[in-house]
Design an enzyme around this catalytic site. Structure first.
Site, PDB file in Angstrom:
ATOM      1  N   ASN A   8      34.427  18.729  -8.034  1.00 29.00           N
ATOM      2  CA  ASN A   8      34.506  18.623  -9.492  1.00 29.00           C
ATOM      3  C   ASN A   8      35.600  17.603  -9.786  1.00 29.00           C
ATOM      4  OD1 ASN A   8      34.863  18.876 -12.217  1.00 29.00           O
ATOM      5  ND2 ASN A   8      35.553  21.012 -12.168  1.00 29.00           N
ATOM      6  N   TRP A   9      35.178  16.407 -10.151  1.00 23.11           N
ATOM      7  CA  TRP A   9      36.170  15.340 -10.382  1.00 23.11           C
ATOM      8  C   TRP A   9      36.972  15.554 -11.654  1.00 23.11           C
ATOM      9  CZ3 TRP A   9      33.390   9.989  -9.153  1.00 23.11           C
ATOM     10  CH2 TRP A   9      33.048   9.964  -7.782  1.00 23.11           C
ATOM     11  N   LYS A  10      36.508  16.460 -12.514  1.00 16.86           N
ATOM     12  CA  LYS A  10      37.148  16.681 -13.829  1.00 16.86           C
ATOM     13  C   LYS A  10      37.248  15.344 -14.557  1.00 16.86           C
ATOM     14  CE  LYS A  10      39.228  20.814 -12.008  1.00 16.86           C
ATOM     15  NZ  LYS A  10      40.254  21.835 -12.085  1.00 16.86           N
ATOM     16  N   GLU A  96      38.274  25.650 -17.823  1.00 22.60           N
ATOM     17  CA  GLU A  96      38.935  24.657 -18.679  1.00 22.60           C
ATOM     18  C   GLU A  96      38.142  24.463 -19.976  1.00 22.60           C
ATOM     19  OE1 GLU A  96      39.260  21.623 -15.692  1.00 22.60           O
ATOM     20  OE2 GLU A  96      40.772  22.815 -14.653  1.00 22.60           O
ATOM     21  N   GLU A 165      36.176  31.274  -9.735  1.00 23.00           N
ATOM     22  CA  GLU A 165      37.373  30.447  -9.825  1.00 23.00           C
ATOM     23  C   GLU A 165      38.451  31.202 -10.592  1.00 23.00           C
ATOM     24  OE1 GLU A 165      36.310  25.992  -9.289  1.00 23.00           O
ATOM     25  OE2 GLU A 165      36.401  26.441 -11.408  1.00 23.00           O
ATOM     26  N   GLY A 171      44.328  24.300  -9.736  1.00 24.09           N
ATOM     27  CA  GLY A 171      45.311  23.225  -9.890  1.00 24.09           C
ATOM     28  C   GLY A 171      46.752  23.680  -9.719  1.00 24.09           C
ATOM     29  N   SER A 209      42.380  25.578  -5.891  1.00 25.31           N
ATOM     30  CA  SER A 209      43.297  25.079  -4.859  1.00 25.31           C
ATOM     31  C   SER A 209      42.730  25.189  -3.448  1.00 25.31           C
ATOM     32  CB  SER A 209      44.657  25.780  -4.947  1.00 25.31           C
ATOM     33  OG  SER A 209      45.233  25.557  -6.221  1.00 25.31           O
ATOM     34  N   GLY A 230      38.409  20.878  -6.817  1.00 29.20           N
ATOM     35  CA  GLY A 230      38.930  19.981  -7.834  1.00 29.20           C
ATOM     36  C   GLY A 230      39.714  18.845  -7.203  1.00 29.20           C
TER      37      GLY A 230
HETATM   38  P1  13P Z   1      41.545  22.622  -7.926  1.00 23.92           P
HETATM   39  O1  13P Z   1      40.799  22.535  -6.621  1.00 23.92           O
HETATM   40  O2  13P Z   1      42.196  21.321  -8.314  1.00 23.92           O
HETATM   41  O3  13P Z   1      42.460  23.792  -7.979  1.00 23.92           O
HETATM   42  O4  13P Z   1      40.428  22.865  -9.063  1.00 23.92           O
HETATM   43  C1  13P Z   1      39.479  23.843  -8.853  1.00 23.92           C
HETATM   44  C2  13P Z   1      38.452  23.713  -9.910  1.00 23.92           C
HETATM   45  O5  13P Z   1      38.709  23.934 -11.076  1.00 23.92           O
HETATM   46  C3  13P Z   1      37.113  23.279  -9.507  1.00 23.92           C
HETATM   47  O6  13P Z   1      36.202  23.416 -10.532  1.00 23.92           O
END
Ligand code: 13P
Length: 247
Positions: A8-10, A96, A165, A171, A209, A230
């Site tokens: 998930n590149w966000k 999010e 999640e 994050g 994470s 992420g």
């Molecule tokens: P991180 O891997 O950066 O904690 O993010 C996880 C996430 O929200 C994937 O959708």
């Protein structure tokens, strides 16, 4: 069951950075023993469709989908539009978006349904906040979030990918322990079993994470069928290491 690793590149990337990352991934991914996808921001779908081309090792995903089919919904992107760019997966209900865009369980369920109708696999995210965990509400929250989707999509629930999640792990570098994650995955599996005979074929991903050092251990748990990654999906070395750990 074949494991599934989705990045998930966000809201990250640029034309130049995407090109470099995708070339590195395609050059070095080899023959992964898991399914792989990258979920990218909408403006880059066309670029990614062309970079990924006809190969079948890395699939394309989106990070959201409109709950409407078409019409006067400024800023929304429909499932049919995503499909035109070769999108195979769409994340729905990421925490999010639940938090910043006030998406409700019902919105998320409708989005999952829209995706399914367009032939896109929704990656439905559920998870509790730190406060909810502290108050002993984890099971209640994830079950409530999943129940809304089960209720709306009915037997098609067997077509989704589910992602647990925990919000407090996203994050933050604070990963759920394999035991903590497995405990919630088992609850979700049980809920799916009550809804469909095919529950054992539904992949339940862990996200929060997940990185190159903890991925293998998390995925040894019986109900952890892959990861939604992420930060670590933005670095070729890290993402490839996680793909390598998904056996
Ligand atoms: P991180 O891997 O950066 O904690 O993010 C996880 C996430 O929200 C994937 O959708």
């Amino acid at each position: 069951m074949k494991k599934f690793i989705a990045g998930n590149w966000k809201m990250n990337g640029s034309l130049a950075a995407n090109e470099k990352l995708v070339h590195e991934l395609l050059d070095r991914v080899g023959r992964p023993s898991c399914d792989v996808a990258v979920c990218v921001p909408c403006p880059y779908l066309s670029q990614l469709q062309s970079l990924l081309g006809d190969q079948r090792l890395i699939a394309l995903g989106a990070q959201n989908v409109s709950q409407h089919e078409s019409g006067a919904y400024t800023g929304d992107v429909s499932a049919a539009m995503l499909r035109e760019f070769g999108v195979r997966y769409a994340i729905v209900g990421h925490s999010e978006r639940r938090q910043h865009q006030a998406e409700t369980d019902t919105n998320v369920a409708i989005k999952a349904k829209r995706a399914l109708e367009a032939g896109i696999t929704p990656i439905v995210c559920v998870g509790e906040t730190q406060r909810e965990r502290d108050e002993g509400l984890t099971d209640y929250i994830v079950r409530r979030q999943l129940a809304a989707v089960v209720h709306l999509v009915g037997p098609c629930i067997s077509e989704i990918v589910l992602a647990y999640e925990p919000v407090w792990a996203i994050g933050t570098g604070k990963t759920a322990t394999p035991e903590q994650a497995q405990q919630v995955h088992a609850i979700l599996r049980k809920q799916l079993q009550a809804a469909t005979e095919k529950a054992h074929t539904i992949r339940i991903l862990y996200g929060g994470s997940m990185n190159a050092s903890n991925a293998a251990t998390l995925m040894t748990q019986p109900d952890i069928d892959g990861g939604l990654i992420g930060g670590a999906s933005l670095k070729a070395d890290d993402f490839l290491a996680i793909i390598g750990a998904a056996k």
